[in-house]
Scaffold this motif. Structure first.
Motif, short mmCIF file in Angstrom:
data_model
loop_
_atom_site.label_atom_id
_atom_site.label_comp_id
_atom_site.label_asym_id
_atom_site.label_seq_id
_atom_site.Cartn_x
_atom_site.Cartn_y
_atom_site.Cartn_z
N MET A 36 38.05 11.37 -11.08
CA MET A 36 38.94 12.37 -11.69
C MET A 36 38.45 12.76 -13.08
O MET A 36 38.48 13.94 -13.46
CB MET A 36 40.35 11.80 -11.77
N ARG A 37 37.98 11.77 -13.85
CA ARG A 37 37.51 12.04 -15.20
C ARG A 37 36.29 12.96 -15.18
O ARG A 37 36.19 13.91 -15.97
CB ARG A 37 37.17 10.73 -15.90
N GLU A 38 35.37 12.72 -14.27
CA GLU A 38 34.17 13.55 -14.15
C GLU A 38 34.54 14.98 -13.77
O GLU A 38 33.98 15.95 -14.30
CB GLU A 38 33.21 12.94 -13.13
N GLY A 39 35.49 15.11 -12.86
CA GLY A 39 35.95 16.45 -12.47
C GLY A 39 36.61 17.17 -13.63
O GLY A 39 36.42 18.38 -13.81
N GLY A 40 37.37 16.45 -14.43
CA GLY A 40 38.01 17.05 -15.60
C GLY A 40 37.01 17.52 -16.63
O GLY A 40 37.16 18.62 -17.20
N GLU A 41 35.98 16.71 -16.87
CA GLU A 41 34.94 17.11 -17.82
C GLU A 41 34.22 18.37 -17.35
O GLU A 41 33.91 19.27 -18.14
CB GLU A 41 33.94 15.96 -18.01
N GLU A 42 33.98 18.43 -16.05
CA GLU A 42 33.28 19.60 -15.48
C GLU A 42 34.13 20.86 -15.62
O GLU A 42 33.64 21.93 -15.96
CB GLU A 42 32.97 19.32 -14.01
N THR A 43 35.43 20.71 -15.37
CA THR A 43 36.34 21.84 -15.51
C THR A 43 36.41 22.31 -16.96
O THR A 43 36.37 23.52 -17.24
CB THR A 43 37.75 21.46 -15.03
N ALA A 44 36.51 21.37 -17.89
CA ALA A 44 36.58 21.72 -19.30
C ALA A 44 35.32 22.43 -19.76
O ALA A 44 35.37 23.40 -20.52
CB ALA A 44 36.82 20.46 -20.14
N LEU A 45 34.16 21.97 -19.29
CA LEU A 45 32.89 22.62 -19.62
C LEU A 45 32.87 24.05 -19.10
O LEU A 45 32.44 24.98 -19.79
CB LEU A 45 31.73 21.81 -19.02
N HIS A 46 33.37 24.24 -17.88
CA HIS A 46 33.43 25.57 -17.28
C HIS A 46 34.28 26.52 -18.11
O HIS A 46 34.00 27.72 -18.20
CB HIS A 46 33.99 25.46 -15.85
N LEU A 47 35.33 25.98 -18.77
CA LEU A 47 36.22 26.80 -19.57
C LEU A 47 35.75 26.93 -21.02
O LEU A 47 36.45 27.49 -21.86
CB LEU A 47 37.64 26.22 -19.54
N GLY A 48 34.55 26.41 -21.32
CA GLY A 48 33.96 26.59 -22.64
C GLY A 48 34.26 25.51 -23.64
O GLY A 48 33.96 25.67 -24.83
N SER A 107 33.09 18.84 -29.72
CA SER A 107 33.68 19.07 -31.04
C SER A 107 34.95 19.92 -30.95
O SER A 107 35.75 19.95 -31.89
CB SER A 107 32.66 19.76 -31.96
N ASN A 108 35.11 20.63 -29.85
CA ASN A 108 36.31 21.45 -29.65
C ASN A 108 36.84 21.23 -28.24
O ASN A 108 36.72 22.08 -27.37
CB ASN A 108 35.97 22.93 -29.88
N PRO A 109 37.43 20.05 -27.99
CA PRO A 109 37.87 19.71 -26.63
C PRO A 109 39.06 20.54 -26.17
O PRO A 109 39.81 21.09 -26.98
CB PRO A 109 38.23 18.22 -26.73
#
Length: 222
Positions: free
Chosen positions: A43-55, A59-61
């Protein structure tokens, strides 16, 4: 994941949403061992991937409300706790947690070995994926401590089925919500899959909860 088909379109009108289903449920035939750690990592890996996709960046999570149903409610709490206590950077910043009819200590989580064995036999007959995950569920309550680290660090909302007010389950849920300083809301349905049987309560409460957190974040920013 399909259980969110009624609720998800409503939520997506309000903010960016992403949903996931634990792979052990989707792929019940796999032989890989399952643990609560592997589930949270996935779940954590999927969340990181989603956040990256949204920019989002380290430094700005991305501020995120984590929502979990049943066993997933416990897993999102662990995920949030791991981020809060970790020294490693994350593209996600948990700002709140919603637990929908959660599994909580005092339900059947402390069930004895015989009960667990009988339950697994029944699950094997009903759905192999759930049977494969079941030992991890019971093990989690024995060795999970990081959820206790959350305490009052994050606002939390608990939405639960309309159990009888005087019943053991409702009393246990009230004590559980009080212990984690969460707001407890009763749904109109007594069925476990509240996002299916009472999507209006689930969606409206999540939107209201998120709006309150958003307003609080804006006040702090000003």
């Amino acid at each position: 994941m399909q259980s969110w088909n009624l609720t998800f379109p409503i939520l997506c009108r309000a903010f960016y949403c992403a949903r996931s289903t634990r792979s052990t449920i989707l792929n019940p035939g796999e032989s890989e061992n399952v643990s609560w750690r592997s589930l949270v990592t996935e779940m954590r890996e999927g969340g990181e991937e989603t956040a990256l996709h949204l920019g989002a960046t380290f430094s700005n999570p991305l501020p995120v409300i984590l929502v979990g149903h049943s066993y997933g409610a416990m897993l999102v709490r662990v995920w949030a706790a791991q981020i809060l206590k970790s020294s490693s950077p994350s593209r996600i910043r948990p700002v709140g947690i919603v637990q929908i009819d959660p599994s909580f200590e005092g339900n059947n989580e402390g069930a004895g070995p015989l009960y667990q064995k009988l339950e697994q036999k029944l699950l094997t007959w009903l759905y192999q994926g759930a049977a494969r995950e079941q030992p991890s569920f019971y093990m989690a309550w024995k060795d999970l401590q990081e959820i206790d680290l959350l305490d009052d660090q994050l606002p939390q909302l608990v939405i639960s089925a309309a159990h009888r007010k005087g019943g053991k389950t409702w009393k246990g849920l009230k004590a559980f919500a009080r212990a984690i300083d969460a707001r407890l809301v009763r749904a109109d349905s007594s069925r476990h899959l509240l996002q299916v049987f009472d999507p209006v309560t689930v969606a409206s409460q999540i939107i209201e909860f998120t709006a309150q957190i958003g307003a609080e974040m804006n006040r702090k920013a000003d």
